[in-house]
Write an enzyme that holds these catalytic residues in place. Sequence first.
Site, PDB file in Angstrom:
ATOM      1  N   CYS A  25       6.946   0.312  -4.296  1.00  0.00           N
ATOM      2  CA  CYS A  25       5.755   0.266  -3.889  1.00  0.00           C
ATOM      3  C   CYS A  25       4.614   0.431  -5.072  1.00  0.00           C
ATOM      4  CB  CYS A  25       5.651   1.588  -2.971  1.00  0.00           C
ATOM      5  SG  CYS A  25       6.559   1.288  -1.643  1.00  0.00           S
ATOM      6  N   ALA A  36       8.620  -2.654   1.905  1.00  0.00           N
ATOM      7  CA  ALA A  36       9.496  -2.030   2.791  1.00  0.00           C
ATOM      8  C   ALA A  36      10.986  -2.248   2.363  1.00  0.00           C
ATOM      9  CB  ALA A  36       9.391  -2.443   4.257  1.00  0.00           C
ATOM     10  N   VAL A  37      11.795  -1.365   2.073  1.00  0.00           N
ATOM     11  CA  VAL A  37      13.147  -1.580   1.534  1.00  0.00           C
ATOM     12  C   VAL A  37      14.004  -0.733   2.472  1.00  0.00           C
ATOM     13  CG1 VAL A  37      14.946  -1.465   0.083  1.00  0.00           C
ATOM     14  CG2 VAL A  37      12.698  -2.345  -0.566  1.00  0.00           C
TER      15      VAL A  37
END
Length: 612
Positions: free
Chosen positions: A2, A52-53
């Site tokens: 991020c 988003a992981v």
Amino acid sequence: MCGISGWISYDRDLSLEARTLEAMTEPMACRGPDAAGSWLAGHAAFGHRRLAVIDIAGGTQPMTVERDGRTVLVTTYSGEVYNYRELRAELEGLGHIFRTSSDTEVVLHAYLQWGDEFAGRLNGMYAFALWDPRDQELLLVRDRMGIKPLYYYPTRDGVLFASEPKAILAHPAARACVDAEGLAELIAFTKTPGHAIYKGMYELRPGHTARVSRSGLAVRRYWALEAREHTDDLDTTVARVRELLEDIVARQLISDVPLCSLLSGGLDSSAITALAAQRSSGPVRTFAVDFSGHAENFSADGLRSTPDTPYAHALAAHVRSDHTDIILNTADLTDPGHRGAVLAAHDLPTRFGDGDTSLYLLFKAVREHSTVALSGESADEVFGGYRWFHDPKSVNADTFPWIAAGVAGGFSGSTSTREALLDPGLRMKLDLDGYTDGRYRDALAEVPYLAGDTGLQHRMREISYLHLTRFVQILLDRKDRASMATGLEVRVPFCDHRLVEYVFNTPWAMKTFDGREKSLLRAATRDLLPPAIVQRAKSPYPSTQDPHYAQALRAGLRAVLRDGDAPVQPLLDAAVVAQVSAADASQDIRPGAELVLGLNDWLRRYNVALEI
């Protein structure tokens, strides 16, 4: 992965500053294309852009912990903690209750449980901020090896912080100003820990935290390389390296989104890809970069004796990966839009010219298929892979070995450094040789030794330390900026601190036991790889050999000389630039030309004020 940003001000109510926080956070939309978030209250404002992981639905940020209806801790977080599942289980055993399955929430509770000591429990790549509304204090934390960037800018009544300088520069209290020391740091081929180039801005050093309170800002080191006696014999050492690599890759394969491996066909990326293939239920997705006609018309040079493509294909066939070559041409590398995107990604002129542009374009293409990629980056620093590790002249030179080996060199002729195109008066003022020497002495003063370190072992401990704390920072920053500019998370298994600590303390004679570079890595992964890759000599990231690329650089130099408004002109020796722009095609003008063109674009785009 991020982008984070934030503002602490003890003299104003930041709950009214949503527009300013948005201005800081939005420039990092590429780092987090999936979502944006903010948290503002009292004297703190946190911004976040999310890629988003892990826990795609529950990992929204900034994230808070509430107790008895009150917020007790807030974070804006970037990175991955690979041991978060073990930490979560331990914390649950201590009574902590979780509402998500994200590693971000584990970090919050780890701090609440263990306080400042929590950072030493984290395994991963991360940069984040924690705000305690009760104590009105901020804690900034960066991972041990500096894989993830984190910058801060002290103000009269607090601090600004962000993943990238552009976010801080978007705040009205900050300005893009560079003094003589900043310009020397930018041009010299070193990376001083903590130095951010821009005046008044700092980069939090790897393995450090910074605590901000009403009484000021205090930086603390929580991790550093230490000299420890190595008691394992050779067979045990090789087995331990293999054991560590298997555990590291297994941890770094955890992802809730598509994952791939970056494959050059060298020992490093091939080992990571082969280890990943062992753990994968289906074919690993692999990607390699190449240039039009490069493999067919390859010419060996001082750094590269073989092209990558045949070896990448051999490994892909060996592990049966789903492989794609990303083919680039000179038009791709010289496209103004692409070069502008690379500048915007780095916030500074880049060091590697076409290598930086091609890396960005490779990641951009990979991102169309995968969100996470494994990389072989940093194996050379850990295991001693660069040719200058094995060149007595470079090893014994009284400077950084990569500088002694000429990596920072420039065009052929009587002046062979990349700064030769700069005005002589400016060069004298910057004193780049003196600046580099000072940074080298600073680095040597940090090196930890054992009492038994003598002769070559003593010097190679120094060489290893210089690479693990300086040179690797150049490459990790480069990889982070290029990848995150495309929304791609790149993981670097060789930077796991357990592996780094173990190999750093392995005697040099053991690291070169077979008379080759990276002996331990080769021995530890030999059974996974084709013989041709096991025996292949080190070949750095490829660079285009198309003569049209150098022609484009010459044309760019001539355009700078013609442009009376070119901001770089006052910094140049016009006669030397004219000479280089007309140089014979056989002369290597790239380093100097890339520096001039990069400085010109940067000064103009960022409206940099030079105080030199």
